[in-house]
Design an enzyme around this catalytic site. Structure first.
Site, PDB file in Angstrom:
ATOM      1  N   GLU A  48      -0.136  -5.798   1.317  1.00 44.31           N
ATOM      2  CA  GLU A  48       0.411  -4.683   2.095  1.00 44.31           C
ATOM      3  C   GLU A  48       0.075  -4.750   3.575  1.00 44.31           C
ATOM      4  O   GLU A  48       0.772  -4.162   4.399  1.00 44.31           O
ATOM      5  CB  GLU A  48      -0.099  -3.364   1.514  1.00 44.31           C
ATOM      6  N   ASN A  49      -1.017  -5.450   3.935  1.00 44.73           N
ATOM      7  CA  ASN A  49      -1.378  -5.530   5.344  1.00 44.73           C
ATOM      8  C   ASN A  49      -0.481  -6.482   6.127  1.00 44.73           C
ATOM      9  O   ASN A  49      -0.612  -6.571   7.347  1.00 44.73           O
ATOM     10  CB  ASN A  49      -2.852  -5.909   5.515  1.00 44.73           C
TER      11      ASN A  49
END
Lengths: 214, 227
Positions: A48-49
């Site tokens: 997700e980063n």
């Protein structure tokens, strides 16, 4: 009763991840799933980063301090992988481009409601991260968890009593006892592990189960 | 001649005021403008609202601002993690206000602010505690929550390479929240590993165009005077 170990549940989930899928694995037990996807399948993992094509941990001394996954572990990028910012990463999720998210859970309801970000302990500061976005964004959400709490209380319930992460988002639940599908008719047993019986699993479940079909 | 390169972190944050909202790029341990944060801590502006994904761990970075009690409110998605002792201590004391925002909503609210969008409807959080009190709407049978843009007075961001026009290129997953934050603040200050000549950054690879960046400061050897 037959109780799978966490790694064995992860191995069972891995069997259901299709070739070519774009997949986000949550922190903790879900991350273990990648260890068991067979080599004949190519699965592209999203972090997700801002990573697509997450590879295995780097060799000691080869770490890039910026190249971490959502669990803050050092990772690598596979050939063909890409980086992007957080707004684009979550557009990827909410926009329905991810095939699958595998998440942990405190509780799941018979309607597929997911509770995995907060308990009812208000003195403890809450944290949500990307869980709510993943829950509504991925095309399918699989949950991997123990069937009951450490003290034996059911975690699969008619309705969750912890705060929800998302309503009616879970498609399938993999536990140490069984695999359950969330269907329009209710929770249907897909697989009982070992020689576990329907009645044994039902007794440890806080919602009414439907027997396996076929 | 456009030259956005400043020669010190201290001067680049010297006009941050008490009460300002400050975006800080970074995720987990990656892509934080640590030297800008240290300059802000030494500058000492108080009563800040910090907008960042995390609330700091250990004594460094965002945690150092909390430790010095410079932060009134934090807007973030994941304040609690291993080592987030200063956030937990202030939270327990009631000395810091927390606005908890799902990570994708946080990123999109920042993006919206930078793109001139007043708000947007997102399915994230619909039917949960984090949507309580917010306007909702059912569109084509699906529930959405109205979330508003999140601008800031200042953005402190981290990139790898820059030029004097403020064009930025990042390092791997250190990109994270830095590009959207660059667009969403009145004043955007970038900490970079090195500054290259205008024209040397491949225009096909520039991630943040310089129009979004006001000041660039190149890293010096890391010294923590507080230590």
């Amino acid at each position: 009763m037959m109780r799978l170990k966490p790694a064995e549940i992860a191995e069972r989930v891995a069997q259901d991840i299709p070739d070519g899928a774009y997949v986000n694995l949550g922190i903790g037990m879900p991350t273990m799933v990648a260890n068991y996807v067979s080599d004949d399948r190519q699965v592209i993992y999203q972090s997700e980063n801002g990573i697509l094509g997450v590879g295995p941990a780097p060799a000691p001394g080869e770490e890039d301090p910026d190249l971490i996954n959502a669990g803050k572990q050092f990772v690598t990028l596979l050939p063909g992988g890409a980086y992007f910012d957080n707004a684009e990463s979550f557009a990827m999720m909410r926009g329905g481009h991810l095939d699958l998210a595998v998440l942990g859970a405190f509780q799941v309801s018979e309607k597929g409601d997911l509770a995995n970000w907060a308990t009812n302990n208000d003195t403890y500061p809450p944290a949500v991260g990307g869980a709510m976005d993943l829950a509504v964004g991925a095309k399918q959400v699989f949950v991997i968890m123990s069937h009951t709490t450490k003290s034996g209380e059911p975690k699969i319930l008619e309705s969750c009593n912890y705060p929800l992460t998302g309503a009616a988002v879970v498609k399938r639940i993999y536990t140490d006892l069984a695999v359950l599908d969330v269907t329009d008719d209710g929770l249907r047993v897909r697989q009982l592990h070992g020689d576990n019986t329907f009645d044994e699993v039902q007794a440890l479940t806080g919602a009414t189960l439907l027997p396996a079909q076929n | 001649m456009i030259n956005k390169v400043w020669d010190s972190f201290e001067s680049a944050v010297s006009d941050v005021k008490d009460g300002d909202s400050v975006m800080i790029g970074g995720f987990g341990s990656s892509g934080f403008p640590l030297q800008l944060i240290e300059a802000l801590r030494q500058h000492g502006a108080r009563d800040l609202t910090v907008i960042s994904n995390n609330a700091g761990v250990g004594d460094e970075g965002i945690a150092s601002l909390l430790k010095d009690r410079l932060v009134r409110k934090i807007v973030c998605s994941f304040p609690r993690s291993a080592g987030s002792v200063w956030f937990e201590r202030l939270y327990e004391e009631g000395a810091i206000e927390l606005e908890l925002v799902p990570q994708g909503t946080l990123a999109e609210r920042i993006r919206a602010a930078g793109a001139g969008i007043g708000g947007f409807y997102t399915p994230t959080g619909y039917g949960t505690r984090l949507a309580e009190g917010k306007e909702t709407k059912v569109i084509d049978g699906r529930g959405y929550v109205l979330e508003t843009a999140l601008p800031a007075d200042v953005a402190l961001i981290k990139a790898q390479r820059a030029d004097a026009w403020g064009n930025l290129i990042y390092n791997t997953a250190g990109r994270n929240f830095n590009p959207p934050m660059a667009t969403a603040a009145t004043l955007t200050v970038a900490e970079v590993e090195r500054v290259e000549a205008v024209g040397d950054l491949d225009p096909e690879c520039i991630v943040t165009p310089g129009i979004f960046v006001d000041r660039v400061v190149a890293q010096k050897e890391w010294r923590n005077d507080a230590a």
